[in-house]
Design a protein around this motif. Structure first.
Motif, PDB file in Angstrom:
ATOM      1  N   VAL A 145       0.836  -1.205   0.000  1.00 56.83           N
ATOM      2  CA  VAL A 145       0.000   0.000   0.000  1.00 56.83           C
ATOM      3  C   VAL A 145       0.868   1.252   0.000  1.00 56.83           C
ATOM      4  N   MET A 146       1.900   1.252   0.832  1.00 62.50           N
ATOM      5  CA  MET A 146       2.742   2.436   0.956  1.00 62.50           C
ATOM      6  C   MET A 146       3.560   2.673  -0.315  1.00 62.50           C
ATOM      7  N   ILE A 147       4.007   1.611  -0.948  1.00 60.96           N
ATOM      8  CA  ILE A 147       4.748   1.747  -2.212  1.00 60.96           C
ATOM      9  C   ILE A 147       3.845   2.338  -3.287  1.00 60.96           C
ATOM     10  N   LEU A 148       2.650   1.785  -3.426  1.00 57.49           N
ATOM     11  CA  LEU A 148       1.720   2.308  -4.427  1.00 57.49           C
ATOM     12  C   LEU A 148       1.358   3.763  -4.148  1.00 57.49           C
ATOM     13  N   ALA A 149       1.195   4.093  -2.878  1.00 57.10           N
ATOM     14  CA  ALA A 149       0.806   5.455  -2.520  1.00 57.10           C
ATOM     15  C   ALA A 149       1.886   6.473  -2.877  1.00 57.10           C
ATOM     16  N   LEU A 171      -0.610   2.506 -11.958  1.00 61.36           N
ATOM     17  CA  LEU A 171      -1.697   2.229 -12.890  1.00 61.36           C
ATOM     18  C   LEU A 171      -3.047   2.459 -12.198  1.00 61.36           C
ATOM     19  N   PRO A 172      -4.102   2.675 -12.975  1.00 61.31           N
ATOM     20  CA  PRO A 172      -5.422   2.915 -12.373  1.00 61.31           C
ATOM     21  C   PRO A 172      -5.830   1.826 -11.374  1.00 61.31           C
ATOM     22  N   ALA A 173      -5.516   0.572 -11.675  1.00 64.57           N
ATOM     23  CA  ALA A 173      -5.869  -0.515 -10.752  1.00 64.57           C
ATOM     24  C   ALA A 173      -5.128  -0.366  -9.429  1.00 64.57           C
ATOM     25  N   GLY A 174      -3.890   0.138  -9.482  1.00 64.85           N
ATOM     26  CA  GLY A 174      -3.131   0.364  -8.255  1.00 64.85           C
ATOM     27  C   GLY A 174      -3.725   1.475  -7.422  1.00 64.85           C
ATOM     28  N   ARG A 175      -4.160   2.534  -8.077  1.00 67.04           N
ATOM     29  CA  ARG A 175      -4.810   3.637  -7.367  1.00 67.04           C
ATOM     30  C   ARG A 175      -6.069   3.147  -6.652  1.00 67.04           C
ATOM     31  N   ARG A 176      -6.871   2.369  -7.373  1.00 60.89           N
ATOM     32  CA  ARG A 176      -8.106   1.859  -6.768  1.00 60.89           C
ATOM     33  C   ARG A 176      -7.798   0.916  -5.607  1.00 60.89           C
ATOM     34  N   ALA A 177      -6.750   0.120  -5.742  1.00 65.79           N
ATOM     35  CA  ALA A 177      -6.396  -0.838  -4.692  1.00 65.79           C
ATOM     36  C   ALA A 177      -6.005  -0.125  -3.403  1.00 65.79           C
ATOM     37  N   VAL A 178      -5.241   0.956  -3.528  1.00 64.08           N
ATOM     38  CA  VAL A 178      -4.859   1.741  -2.343  1.00 64.08           C
ATOM     39  C   VAL A 178      -6.097   2.308  -1.672  1.00 64.08           C
ATOM     40  N   GLU A 179      -6.954   2.917  -2.457  1.00 67.67           N
ATOM     41  CA  GLU A 179      -8.153   3.538  -1.893  1.00 67.67           C
ATOM     42  C   GLU A 179      -9.034   2.515  -1.186  1.00 67.67           C
ATOM     43  N   GLU A 180      -9.198   1.343  -1.794  1.00 70.51           N
ATOM     44  CA  GLU A 180     -10.053   0.320  -1.197  1.00 70.51           C
ATOM     45  C   GLU A 180      -9.448  -0.220   0.099  1.00 70.51           C
ATOM     46  N   TRP A 181      -8.126  -0.385   0.112  1.00 68.87           N
ATOM     47  CA  TRP A 181      -7.461  -0.876   1.325  1.00 68.87           C
ATOM     48  C   TRP A 181      -7.652   0.117   2.462  1.00 68.87           C
ATOM     49  N   VAL A 182      -7.469   1.396   2.182  1.00 72.99           N
ATOM     50  CA  VAL A 182      -7.633   2.414   3.220  1.00 72.99           C
ATOM     51  C   VAL A 182      -9.086   2.450   3.699  1.00 72.99           C
ATOM     52  N   ARG A 207      -2.713   2.072  11.582  1.00 71.24           N
ATOM     53  CA  ARG A 207      -1.682   3.121  11.527  1.00 71.24           C
ATOM     54  C   ARG A 207      -1.247   3.376  10.087  1.00 71.24           C
ATOM     55  N   VAL A 208      -1.114   2.326   9.309  1.00 75.94           N
ATOM     56  CA  VAL A 208      -0.763   2.500   7.899  1.00 75.94           C
ATOM     57  C   VAL A 208      -1.917   3.173   7.151  1.00 75.94           C
ATOM     58  N   ALA A 209      -3.138   2.736   7.411  1.00 72.73           N
ATOM     59  CA  ALA A 209      -4.304   3.349   6.755  1.00 72.73           C
ATOM     60  C   ALA A 209      -4.394   4.825   7.091  1.00 72.73           C
ATOM     61  N   LEU A 210      -4.113   5.173   8.331  1.00 72.46           N
ATOM     62  CA  LEU A 210      -4.156   6.570   8.731  1.00 72.46           C
ATOM     63  C   LEU A 210      -3.075   7.370   8.014  1.00 72.46           C
ATOM     64  N   SER A 211      -1.893   6.778   7.875  1.00 71.90           N
ATOM     65  CA  SER A 211      -0.795   7.481   7.202  1.00 71.90           C
ATOM     66  C   SER A 211      -1.083   7.684   5.717  1.00 71.90           C
ATOM     67  N   GLU A 212      -1.971   6.850   5.153  1.00 70.34           N
ATOM     68  CA  GLU A 212      -2.315   6.964   3.741  1.00 70.34           C
ATOM     69  C   GLU A 212      -3.745   7.463   3.527  1.00 70.34           C
ATOM     70  N   ALA A 213      -4.387   7.933   4.587  1.00 71.27           N
ATOM     71  CA  ALA A 213      -5.779   8.386   4.472  1.00 71.27           C
ATOM     72  C   ALA A 213      -5.920   9.578   3.541  1.00 71.27           C
ATOM     73  N   HIS A 214      -4.838  10.333   3.346  1.00 70.03           N
ATOM     74  CA  HIS A 214      -4.895  11.497   2.451  1.00 70.03           C
ATOM     75  C   HIS A 214      -5.134  11.096   0.997  1.00 70.03           C
ATOM     76  N   ASN A 215      -5.085   9.803   0.703  1.00 69.46           N
ATOM     77  CA  ASN A 215      -5.398   9.330  -0.646  1.00 69.46           C
ATOM     78  C   ASN A 215      -6.903   9.308  -0.911  1.00 69.46           C
ATOM     79  N   LEU A 216      -7.698   9.506   0.134  1.00 63.12           N
ATOM     80  CA  LEU A 216      -9.149   9.593  -0.004  1.00 63.12           C
ATOM     81  C   LEU A 216      -9.592  11.036   0.142  1.00 63.12           C
ATOM     82  N   GLU A 217     -10.782  11.320  -0.360  1.00 59.26           N
ATOM     83  CA  GLU A 217     -11.336  12.664  -0.220  1.00 59.26           C
ATOM     84  C   GLU A 217     -11.641  12.963   1.243  1.00 59.26           C
TER      85      GLU A 217
END
Length: 207
Positions: free
Chosen positions: A12-16, A81-92, A106-116
């Motif tokens: 998740v963090m790599i894709l983000a 890729l678009p599939a990677g973007r969607r995968a990050v968002e869904e995981w978070v 903790r990881v989801a919180l660190s990447e929460a900025h990927n969502l609106e």
């Protein structure tokens, strides 16, 4: 029917990182360490290269070129890729409302900025309901133990957890308030331009 891909936290963090710009693996690691994300997941070179290869095989990122600096080995640059973007968002979306998987949260919180912003507020509200229920459960347990004259020495861990839940709830309410009143900049689009420029220069000058 194929099973949905289950990402690991490091995946998740790599894709983000690639949501910010195309980059090579060395730059991904440098950026994650700069942000102290090595507190959340081990940033072992072998694991990272293996994860990047798996993400490429699964169609979540792709090579976009190679470069060489002097006598150093060639470095492959990757793009999201678009599939990677969607995968990050869904995981978070899945992990952010949870209270029973602390390391993933903790990881989801660190990447929460990927969502609106508004979606993050809604997910935190879901999590708040679970926190409140857990706070009430711990308070009830402590009250019942006191009525049964349970020696306090057997309750210190329960007391600690109750205190941590109170603090967690207060912190989350503060975060939600800052998201709601927009006093907290959110998302790549709201990063100040001088910070974006500094980030770009740092990438270009990475040895």
């Amino acid at each position: 029917m194929p099973q949905p891909l289950r990402l690991t936290p490091i995946a998740v963090m790599i894709l983000a990182t690639l949501r910010e710009a195309d980059m090579h693996t060395y730059e991904m690691v440098r950026l994650l360490k700069e942000r102290r994300d090595d507190r959340l997941v081990p940033l072992q070179k072998g694991t990272i290269y293996h994860t990047v290869a798996r993400l490429e095989r699964d169609g979540l990122l792709a090579e976009v070129g190679t470069d060489r600096d002097g006598n150093r080995p060639e470095r492959t640059t990757y793009t999201l890729l678009p599939a990677g973007r969607r995968a990050v968002e869904e995981w978070v979306r899945t992990e952010l409302p949870q209270i029973d998987r602390a390391s993933d949260f903790r990881v989801a919180l660190s990447e929460a900025h990927n969502l609106e912003r508004d979606e993050v507020v809604a997910l935190l509200d879901q999590r708040r309901a679970l926190l409140v229920a857990s706070v009430d459960e711990h308070r009830t347990g402590l009250s019942g133990a006191a009525q049964r004259d349970t020696p306090e020495q057997f309750l210190v861990e329960l007391q600690r957890q109750s205190a941590l839940l109170d603090a967690e709830l207060a912190w989350q309410d503060s975060l939600r308030a800052r998201l709601s009143d927009r006093s907290l900049a959110w998302g790549i689009a709201e990063i100040p331009e001088h910070i974006k420029k500094k980030r770009h220069v740092s990438k270009e000058t990475t040895p």
